[in-house]
Scaffold this active site. Sequence first.
Site, PDB file in Angstrom:
ATOM      1  N   LYS A  19       0.840  -1.204   0.000  1.00  0.00           N
ATOM      2  CA  LYS A  19       0.000   0.000   0.000  1.00  0.00           C
ATOM      3  C   LYS A  19       0.873   1.251   0.000  1.00  0.00           C
ATOM      4  CE  LYS A  19      -2.597   1.096   3.716  1.00  0.00           C
ATOM      5  NZ  LYS A  19      -2.636   2.515   4.190  1.00  0.00           N
ATOM      6  N   SER A  20       1.907   1.259   0.827  1.00  0.00           N
ATOM      7  CA  SER A  20       2.773   2.429   0.925  1.00  0.00           C
ATOM      8  C   SER A  20       3.437   2.746  -0.410  1.00  0.00           C
ATOM      9  CB  SER A  20       3.850   2.198   1.989  1.00  0.00           C
ATOM     10  OG  SER A  20       3.267   2.010   3.252  1.00  0.00           O
ATOM     11  N   ARG A  24       2.897   5.864  -3.370  1.00  0.00           N
ATOM     12  CA  ARG A  24       4.041   6.681  -3.789  1.00  0.00           C
ATOM     13  C   ARG A  24       4.285   6.606  -5.297  1.00  0.00           C
ATOM     14  NH1 ARG A  24       4.319   5.674   1.419  1.00  0.00           N
ATOM     15  NH2 ARG A  24       5.540   7.002   2.827  1.00  0.00           N
ATOM     16  N   GLY A  84      -5.447   8.372   5.514  1.00  0.00           N
ATOM     17  CA  GLY A  84      -4.547   9.406   5.992  1.00  0.00           C
ATOM     18  C   GLY A  84      -3.449   9.705   4.997  1.00  0.00           C
ATOM     19  N   SER A 155       3.715  12.113  12.324  1.00  0.00           N
ATOM     20  CA  SER A 155       3.510  11.218  11.189  1.00  0.00           C
ATOM     21  C   SER A 155       4.470  11.598  10.079  1.00  0.00           C
ATOM     22  CB  SER A 155       2.074  11.290  10.676  1.00  0.00           C
ATOM     23  OG  SER A 155       1.946  10.531   9.474  1.00  0.00           O
ATOM     24  N   GLN A 157       3.944  11.080   7.136  1.00  0.00           N
ATOM     25  CA  GLN A 157       3.151  11.424   5.953  1.00  0.00           C
ATOM     26  C   GLN A 157       3.225  12.903   5.617  1.00  0.00           C
ATOM     27  OE1 GLN A 157      -0.619   9.895   7.252  1.00  0.00           O
ATOM     28  NE2 GLN A 157      -0.206   7.806   6.546  1.00  0.00           N
ATOM     29  N   SER A 183       9.233   6.411  12.187  1.00  0.00           N
ATOM     30  CA  SER A 183       8.823   5.806  10.920  1.00  0.00           C
ATOM     31  C   SER A 183       9.749   6.228   9.780  1.00  0.00           C
ATOM     32  CB  SER A 183       7.364   6.159  10.590  1.00  0.00           C
ATOM     33  OG  SER A 183       6.483   5.560  11.500  1.00  0.00           O
ATOM     34  N   ASP A 296       2.527   0.096  12.543  1.00  0.00           N
ATOM     35  CA  ASP A 296       1.486  -0.687  11.881  1.00  0.00           C
ATOM     36  C   ASP A 296       1.538  -2.169  12.220  1.00  0.00           C
ATOM     37  OD1 ASP A 296       0.253   1.456  10.760  1.00  0.00           O
ATOM     38  OD2 ASP A 296       1.108   1.216   8.767  1.00  0.00           O
ATOM     39  N   LYS A 397      -9.622  -1.698   3.230  1.00  0.00           N
ATOM     40  CA  LYS A 397      -8.792  -0.490   3.258  1.00  0.00           C
ATOM     41  C   LYS A 397      -7.374  -0.771   2.773  1.00  0.00           C
ATOM     42  CE  LYS A 397      -7.941   3.496   6.204  1.00  0.00           C
ATOM     43  NZ  LYS A 397      -6.592   3.842   5.758  1.00  0.00           N
TER      44      LYS A 397
END
Length: 414
Positions: A19-20, A24, A84, A155, A157, A183, A296, A397
């Site tokens: 997913k990450s 990207r 998010g 985060s 992100q 992270s 996670d 998700k």
Amino acid sequence: MIEITPRNLSGEITIVSSKSLSHRYVLAASLAEGTSVIENILDSDDLVATKNALISLGAKISGNKITGSKIHCVNNQIDAFESGSTLRFLIPIAMLQDKSITFNGSNQLPYRTLSVYEELFKDKYEFIRPSDKFLPLTVKGILKNGVYPLRGDISSQFITGLLYALPLVEGDSKIELTTHLESVGYIDLTLDVLNKFGIKINKVNDGYIIFGNQKYQSGNYYVEGDFSGAAFFIAAGLIGRKITLKGLNPKSLQGDKKMIDFVRQMGGKIEELNDGYIVYPSKLKGITIDIGQTPDIGPILMVLGALAEGETVITNASRLRIKESDRLEAMVVNLKRLGAKIEYLSDDSVIIYGNDTFKGNVTVSSYKDHRIAMSMAIASIKCENNIKIDDETVVSKSYPSFFEEFTKLGGIYK
């Protein structure tokens, strides 16, 4: 709601794409000149949100073909669903043009903090939200170069969002980290993908130097398997029977590859393959696990801790509290329902006293959180009787095929 019958899982599966990395790659391709082909993009709710958002900002996306564009407003309403990553990555991107864009979202997303961006943007740009939550949020650029002080402990992100946007502005910029960076693996992923698309960023002691006036270059790439999703089936092999996991890159930069190290420290037997791992049933022992860099995988590590010999201590878990649910509290409540002995040591750490099994005949809650639902499904392997999960659909998700793989490996539910 589903009811799961306890069964050991065994067999071979190919792990879902990351997913990450999917986020990207899709984002970089949408900012690039020309058409990119990105194979094996994750088909999940979060990625649908990201694709729709980028289409609203001018990209053309058809299957695995993505044609980039200079950012412009096609649709001034962007729904990030519950993602998010979509929200935090796209806010600075949306501010590369001069029209107002309004972001919205559902479930807990309107309450997940955007304070990092608010502190950066509110005094210089349009940044409007309700007083009691962060969405709907209306933003308007045009984003300028400069020095951007950011906390690194809320985060990553937010950092990724700026790392994607700032190369496209006039002039050079700096992201200045004001706290320790947590992270860090996610930032490594970001920098690696940006480099593949021709974007140059210099890492310095206190942050990152981003050169302006750069151009993203299109290309063809393949999204590797997801270690965050693999963590659940790694746990299943350790407490059940032998499972072979394909589609994983042992040399991956994904931070959640740390799952392999953690479970080996617990006594888990895992054999590395060229394209994955073989996980063997193992007698696990309790250890202390710092999940500050890998929140996670915290929930599934808590399941393993409850089944390991001795005491397992989970530390630096504060960021579990600001995810799709308060994952720390959710796991404490659910594990106690299953008969585990678990106590808070502080606001961000717990101690778990291991046992051989969980009790059954209980209903546990997903808390509308995909990683809680998947953790409870894996915990069912060691339950003495059937358990129920109140909402299994939330896995869409990040891992829509989770229960298909669960069944393929011998899991039974109705």
